[in-house]
Write a protein that holds these residues in place. Structure first.
Motif, PDB file in Angstrom:
ATOM      1  N   PRO A 132      38.736   1.621  43.657  1.00 37.22           N
ATOM      2  CA  PRO A 132      38.409   2.979  43.198  1.00 37.22           C
ATOM      3  C   PRO A 132      37.301   3.643  43.997  1.00 37.22           C
ATOM      4  O   PRO A 132      37.369   4.846  44.282  1.00 37.22           O
ATOM      5  N   TYR A 133      36.266   2.878  44.375  1.00 38.16           N
ATOM      6  CA  TYR A 133      35.145   3.479  45.110  1.00 38.16           C
ATOM      7  C   TYR A 133      35.610   4.036  46.452  1.00 38.16           C
ATOM      8  O   TYR A 133      35.400   5.221  46.766  1.00 38.16           O
ATOM      9  N   ASN A 134      36.248   3.192  47.259  1.00 35.08           N
ATOM     10  CA  ASN A 134      36.691   3.656  48.573  1.00 35.08           C
ATOM     11  C   ASN A 134      37.843   4.646  48.477  1.00 35.08           C
ATOM     12  O   ASN A 134      37.996   5.515  49.337  1.00 35.08           O
ATOM     13  N   HIS A 135      38.657   4.523  47.421  1.00 42.24           N
ATOM     14  CA  HIS A 135      39.700   5.512  47.175  1.00 42.24           C
ATOM     15  C   HIS A 135      39.068   6.891  46.972  1.00 42.24           C
ATOM     16  O   HIS A 135      39.506   7.892  47.559  1.00 42.24           O
ATOM     17  N   ALA A 136      38.001   6.934  46.168  1.00 41.12           N
ATOM     18  CA  ALA A 136      37.322   8.207  45.915  1.00 41.12           C
ATOM     19  C   ALA A 136      36.698   8.773  47.177  1.00 41.12           C
ATOM     20  O   ALA A 136      36.754   9.990  47.428  1.00 41.12           O
ATOM     21  N   ARG A 137      36.094   7.909  47.986  1.00 44.74           N
ATOM     22  CA  ARG A 137      35.470   8.401  49.221  1.00 44.74           C
ATOM     23  C   ARG A 137      36.513   8.953  50.193  1.00 44.74           C
ATOM     24  O   ARG A 137      36.295   9.990  50.828  1.00 44.74           O
ATOM     25  N   ALA A 138      37.641   8.257  50.314  1.00 46.88           N
ATOM     26  CA  ALA A 138      38.693   8.733  51.214  1.00 46.88           C
ATOM     27  C   ALA A 138      39.295  10.040  50.702  1.00 46.88           C
ATOM     28  O   ALA A 138      39.600  10.949  51.491  1.00 46.88           O
ATOM     29  N   LEU A 139      39.459  10.165  49.389  1.00 47.13           N
ATOM     30  CA  LEU A 139      39.950  11.423  48.812  1.00 47.13           C
ATOM     31  C   LEU A 139      38.988  12.568  49.096  1.00 47.13           C
ATOM     32  O   LEU A 139      39.410  13.698  49.383  1.00 47.13           O
ATOM     33  N   THR A 140      37.694  12.286  49.031  1.00 44.92           N
ATOM     34  CA  THR A 140      36.685  13.311  49.305  1.00 44.92           C
ATOM     35  C   THR A 140      36.778  13.787  50.746  1.00 44.92           C
ATOM     36  O   THR A 140      36.740  14.991  51.029  1.00 44.92           O
ATOM     37  N   ASP A 141      36.914  12.840  51.665  1.00 48.67           N
ATOM     38  CA  ASP A 141      37.052  13.209  53.077  1.00 48.67           C
ATOM     39  C   ASP A 141      38.322  14.016  53.310  1.00 48.67           C
ATOM     40  O   ASP A 141      38.324  14.988  54.079  1.00 48.67           O
ATOM     41  N   LEU A 142      39.402  13.611  52.653  1.00 45.93           N
ATOM     42  CA  LEU A 142      40.660  14.349  52.786  1.00 45.93           C
ATOM     43  C   LEU A 142      40.504  15.767  52.240  1.00 45.93           C
ATOM     44  O   LEU A 142      41.012  16.732  52.832  1.00 45.93           O
ATOM     45  N   ALA A 143      39.789  15.900  51.127  1.00 42.97           N
ATOM     46  CA  ALA A 143      39.544  17.236  50.569  1.00 42.97           C
ATOM     47  C   ALA A 143      38.773  18.106  51.555  1.00 42.97           C
ATOM     48  O   ALA A 143      39.043  19.309  51.688  1.00 42.97           O
ATOM     49  N   GLU A 144      37.803  17.518  52.239  1.00 42.77           N
ATOM     50  CA  GLU A 144      37.043  18.255  53.260  1.00 42.77           C
ATOM     51  C   GLU A 144      37.985  18.785  54.349  1.00 42.77           C
ATOM     52  O   GLU A 144      37.897  19.958  54.762  1.00 42.77           O
ATOM     53  N   THR A 145      38.882  17.924  54.817  1.00 46.39           N
ATOM     54  CA  THR A 145      39.814  18.338  55.869  1.00 46.39           C
ATOM     55  C   THR A 145      40.758  19.425  55.370  1.00 46.39           C
ATOM     56  O   THR A 145      41.023  20.417  56.075  1.00 46.39           O
ATOM     57  N   LEU A 146      41.271  19.261  54.154  1.00 51.84           N
ATOM     58  CA  LEU A 146      42.166  20.270  53.590  1.00 51.84           C
ATOM     59  C   LEU A 146      41.450  21.607  53.421  1.00 51.84           C
ATOM     60  O   LEU A 146      42.030  22.670  53.671  1.00 51.84           O
ATOM     61  N   HIS A 147      40.201  21.561  52.998  1.00 48.59           N
ATOM     62  CA  HIS A 147      39.416  22.799  52.861  1.00 48.59           C
ATOM     63  C   HIS A 147      39.255  23.473  54.225  1.00 48.59           C
ATOM     64  O   HIS A 147      39.427  24.700  54.340  1.00 48.59           O
TER      65      HIS A 147
END
Length: 225
Positions: free
Chosen positions: A170-185
Motif C-alpha cells: 500500500p505505501y509504495n502503491h500510494a507513492r506511485a499513484l501520486t507520481d502518476l497523478a503528477e504526470t497526468l496533471h
C-alpha cells in the motif's frame, strides 16, 4: 550502534521523522573507524546521504552516497551498489538535474539486472526494478517526456498494487499513484489525476503526514480553475 542506526530507516522514510542526523553521523563514523564490513558501511552511508539530502545539504549528501557506492562495490555487493547509484539519481532529481538523474536510474537498473538468480538480493529484484522504474518515470516527467513517464509509472502502480503477482504494498502503491497523478496533471488530464489522488489518499495512513500534505497540495492544483 550500527544496527540501531539502521533501525531508524522506517522512521526516516515512512513516518517523516528526520531528527536522526547525529545518530547516523556517529554510526557512519564508527563504521569507518572500526572497519565494518563494506555492506554495513555502505548501508549506513546511504542512510546518511538520504537524510542529508532531505535537509538540502547536497554536497554532503553526494559525498555520502558516493562513499556508499565505493563501499558496496568493494564488497562486491551488486544489489547494494545498485541501490546506492539509485540514491545518487534521487539526489540529482531533488536538485533538478533531471537528465543526470535519469542516467543514474538507468545505470541502477542495469546493475540490478546484473544480479544473478542465485545471488543475495535476487528474490527482491522485481521489487527493486519496480522502484527504479517509478523513479525513471519521475525523471521523465521532469524532462517533459510525459508519455514515457506515464508508461513507467503505470508499470510501477501495477506492480505495487499486486496486479503482476507480487504482494501488494500500500505505501509504495500510494507513492506511485501520486507520481502518476503528477504526470497526468502535467498532461492536462486533471480528471484522471484526481482519481489517482483519491486512490492514494485511501491507501495512505494518517501517520504518513508528509505524503498526505503533498497529496492535498496536488489536489488543490488539479481542482484550481
Amino acid at each position: 550502534m550500527w544496527w540501531l542506526a539502521r533501525s531508524l530507516w522506517p522512521l526516516q522514510l515512512k513516518a517523516g521523522y528526520w531528527d536522526v542526523l547525529p545518530a547516523l553521523r556517529d554510526a557512519s563514523r564508527c563504521a569507518e573507524e572500526a572497519g565494518a564490513d563494506g555492506r554495513t558501511a555502505g548501508a549506513l552511508h546511504s542512510q546518511l546521504a538520504h537524510r542529508l539530502g532531505e535537509m538540502g545539504r547536497w554536497e554532503q549528501a553526494h559525498r555520502a552516497a558516493r562513499a556508499a557506492v565505493t563501499y558496496e562495490r568493494a564488497a562486491v555487493h551488486l544489489r547494494g551498489e545498485a541501490s546506492a547509484v539509485e540514491l545518487l539519481g534521487l539526489l540529482s532529481l531533488y536538485r533538478w538535474s533531471f537528465e543526470e538523474a535519469y542516467e543514474r536510474f538507468t545505470e541502477a537498473e542495469s546493475l540490478y539486472r546484473g544480479v544473478g538468480v542465485d545471488e543475495e538480493g535476487a528474490a527482491d529484484l522485481p521489487r527493486a526494478l519496480a522502484l527504479v522504474t517509478r523513479h525513471q518515470g519521475r525523471a521523465l516527467r521532469c524532462l517533459d517526456r510525459l508519455d514515457d513517464s506515464r508508461r513507467c509509472l503505470e508499470s510501477a502502480v501495477d506492480f505495487f498494487a499486486g496486479r503482476t503477482g507480487a504482494v501488494p504494498e500500500p505505501y509504495n502503491h500510494a507513492r506511485a499513484l501520486t507520481d502518476l497523478a503528477e504526470t497526468l496533471h502535467d498532461a492536462g488530464d486533471d480528471t484522471a489525476a484526481l482519481a489517482r489522488i483519491t486512490e492514494a489518499e485511501r491507501l495512505s495512513p494518517a501517520s504518513a503526514t508528509p505524503h498526505r500534505a503533498h497529496l492535498a497540495g496536488l489536489r488543490r492544483r488539479c481542482e484550481a480553475p
